[in-house]
Design a protein around this motif. Structure first.
Motif, PDB file in Angstrom:
ATOM      1  N   ALA A 269       0.837  -1.202   0.000  1.00 16.33           N
ATOM      2  CA  ALA A 269       0.000   0.000   0.000  1.00 16.33           C
ATOM      3  C   ALA A 269       0.876   1.258   0.000  1.00 16.33           C
ATOM      4  O   ALA A 269       0.605   2.229  -0.735  1.00 16.33           O
ATOM      5  N   ALA A 270       1.939   1.230   0.798  1.00 16.70           N
ATOM      6  CA  ALA A 270       2.838   2.387   0.868  1.00 16.70           C
ATOM      7  C   ALA A 270       3.534   2.619  -0.462  1.00 16.70           C
ATOM      8  O   ALA A 270       3.680   3.773  -0.908  1.00 16.70           O
ATOM      9  N   GLU A 271       3.943   1.544  -1.116  1.00 13.97           N
ATOM     10  CA  GLU A 271       4.645   1.696  -2.396  1.00 13.97           C
ATOM     11  C   GLU A 271       3.713   2.248  -3.476  1.00 13.97           C
ATOM     12  O   GLU A 271       4.169   2.848  -4.445  1.00 13.97           O
ATOM     13  N   ARG A 272       2.400   2.064  -3.300  1.00  8.49           N
ATOM     14  CA  ARG A 272       1.422   2.601  -4.253  1.00  8.49           C
ATOM     15  C   ARG A 272       0.929   3.988  -3.851  1.00  8.49           C
ATOM     16  O   ARG A 272       0.009   4.533  -4.462  1.00  8.49           O
ATOM     17  N   GLY A 273       1.528   4.552  -2.807  1.00  6.84           N
ATOM     18  CA  GLY A 273       1.182   5.891  -2.381  1.00  6.84           C
ATOM     19  C   GLY A 273      -0.091   5.977  -1.571  1.00  6.84           C
ATOM     20  O   GLY A 273      -0.676   7.067  -1.418  1.00  6.84           O
ATOM     21  N   LEU A 274      -0.548   4.862  -1.017  1.00 10.50           N
ATOM     22  CA  LEU A 274      -1.774   4.853  -0.213  1.00 10.50           C
ATOM     23  C   LEU A 274      -1.431   5.034   1.260  1.00 10.50           C
ATOM     24  O   LEU A 274      -0.452   4.470   1.758  1.00 10.50           O
ATOM     25  N   SER A 275      -2.238   5.792   1.962  1.00 12.20           N
ATOM     26  CA  SER A 275      -2.027   5.973   3.394  1.00 12.20           C
ATOM     27  C   SER A 275      -2.883   4.977   4.164  1.00 12.20           C
ATOM     28  O   SER A 275      -3.978   4.618   3.734  1.00 12.20           O
ATOM     29  N   ILE A 276      -2.348   4.525   5.300  1.00 10.34           N
ATOM     30  CA  ILE A 276      -3.076   3.621   6.204  1.00 10.34           C
ATOM     31  C   ILE A 276      -3.264   4.370   7.516  1.00 10.34           C
ATOM     32  O   ILE A 276      -2.287   4.818   8.126  1.00 10.34           O
ATOM     33  N   PRO A 277      -4.505   4.578   7.962  1.00 13.82           N
ATOM     34  CA  PRO A 277      -5.761   4.024   7.437  1.00 13.82           C
ATOM     35  C   PRO A 277      -6.554   4.980   6.548  1.00 13.82           C
ATOM     36  O   PRO A 277      -7.702   4.691   6.228  1.00 13.82           O
ATOM     37  N   GLY A 278      -5.963   6.117   6.139  1.00 17.93           N
ATOM     38  CA  GLY A 278      -6.725   7.091   5.386  1.00 17.93           C
ATOM     39  C   GLY A 278      -7.331   6.550   4.104  1.00 17.93           C
ATOM     40  O   GLY A 278      -8.509   6.777   3.809  1.00 17.93           O
TER      41      GLY A 278
END
Length: 357
Positions: A269-278
């Motif tokens: 998820a981080a490598e795809r630019g996604l924030s956790i848990p946002g």
């Protein structure tokens, strides 16, 4: 079933028991033809020499067996079995019992190990893990007369029912109830697109978790819910995460069947630019140090796995002491909300790329 003895071999081969002893122990005193005939009969009868001095003296092997039929590469990074074994050994050590451990290729190989251990009087009883659909192991162990405790719910058994096999107890936790608690947690947070990155497809607990997720989704009218099976490894967990995040309508929450896959999924998820848990909420099955050391800390199902192992060993000792087999329901794992699960995004993103092959 009765283990074949030297007397049985002597009777079948038409020689004396001393001749059998000479032949099987490679000692002089018999002809080569007799030696070959005796060995042939021993093989036909499935005879194996005892490797434990206690067994030879009739006192038992003083050993409990545990076989894992899982990919060996997945065991080195997953802490669940290490914690389970530590609990088992803690109880066994009180009775001065050893633990004989082996990895098998598959269930057929595992059954062959049991037959060999039984013939060689290697173990007094067994801890059996990972129940499967149409599992042949309980019936086999019952026929061999080997006491065993199966850890995990057996398919076809009904809660509160008596065991189907007189020498096989069953210790289980409510996987369906645990999955229901996860779905409720995510649903309250507003998640409607939930993916379950599951473990091995033929394991009974995997099937129960998938069935529970499906049932809970139907109850709440959730149409975008999916389970994907893997081998429990971080590699497959990451691969499955990339695949589901590339869907036209990617999930807003992912539930992983172990901590290792959850951490690997969070990295994807981080490598795809996604924030956790946002952008994406993450939940791990079986809490561990890994879940608490990862940033953000992972929401997970917590239970005392070492205590689970202690309970399994105690059930086996009860069988060895002559107590009847029984089914025991262990404590329901409890969900521990942490930083990795939060409200679903108000405007769920669409796919950010093609699905990996």
């Amino acid at each position: 079933m009765r283990r074949p003895t030297m007397k049985d071999i002597a009777r079948r081969a038409g020689v004396s028991e001393s001749a059998v002893s000479f032949a099987l122990n490679d000692r002089p005193g018999v002809s080569e033809a007799t030696r070959e005939r005796v060995r042939g009969v021993a093989e036909e009868l499935g005879w194996r020499p005892s490797t434990a001095a206690r067994a030879l003296s009739g006192e038992g092997a003083a050993t409990v067996g545990l076989v894992l039929a899982r990919p060996a590469g997945t065991l080195g990074v997953e802490s669940f079995f290490l914690r389970l074994v530590s609990g088992i050994q803690e109880v066994l050590s009180i009775r001065h019992l050893g633990l004989l451990f082996q990895i098998a290729e598959d269930v057929g190989d595992e059954c062959a190990v049991y037959r060999r251990w039984w013939a060689e009087r290697r173990v007094d009883g067994l801890i059996v893990v990972d129940p499967r659909r149409d599992d042949p192991r309980p019936a086999l162990l019952d026929s061999l007369g080997l006491p065993a405790v199966v850890v995990g719910g057996l398919e076809g058994d009904v809660a509160g029912s008596a065991p189907q096999h007189c020498l096989v107890s069953n210790l289980w936790a409510d996987d369906a109830g645990a999955m229901a608690s996860i779905v409720e947690h995510l649903y309250v947070l507003g998640h409607r697109r939930i993916v379950h990155i599951a473990g091995l497809a033929d394991l009974s607990h995997t099937r129960r978790r998938i069935a529970s997720l499906t049932l809970e989704a139907e109850r709440r009218g959730l149409a975008q819910v999916l389970s994907v099976t893997t081998d429990y490894s971080d590699t497959e967990g990451a691969r499955a995460t990339r695949r589901v995040l590339a869907r036209d309508a990617p999930p807003t929450a992912i539930v992983y069947d172990n901590d290792v896959m959850a951490v690997a999924g969070a990295a994807v998820a981080a490598e795809r630019g996604l924030s956790i848990p946002g952008d994406l909420s993450v939940v791990a099955w079986d809490d561990s140090q890994l879940c608490r050391l990862t940033h953000p800390q992972l929401t997970s199902l917590a239970r005392d796995t070492a205590e689970f192992g202690r309970h399994a060993a105690e059930e086996l000792l009860a069988l060895l002491d002559g107590q009847p087999a029984r089914r025991v329901r262990d404590v329901l794992p409890r969900l521990v909300p942490r930083e990795s699960s939060g409200p679903a995004p108000k405007f769920p993103r669409e796919s950010s790329g093609p699905a990996p092959k």
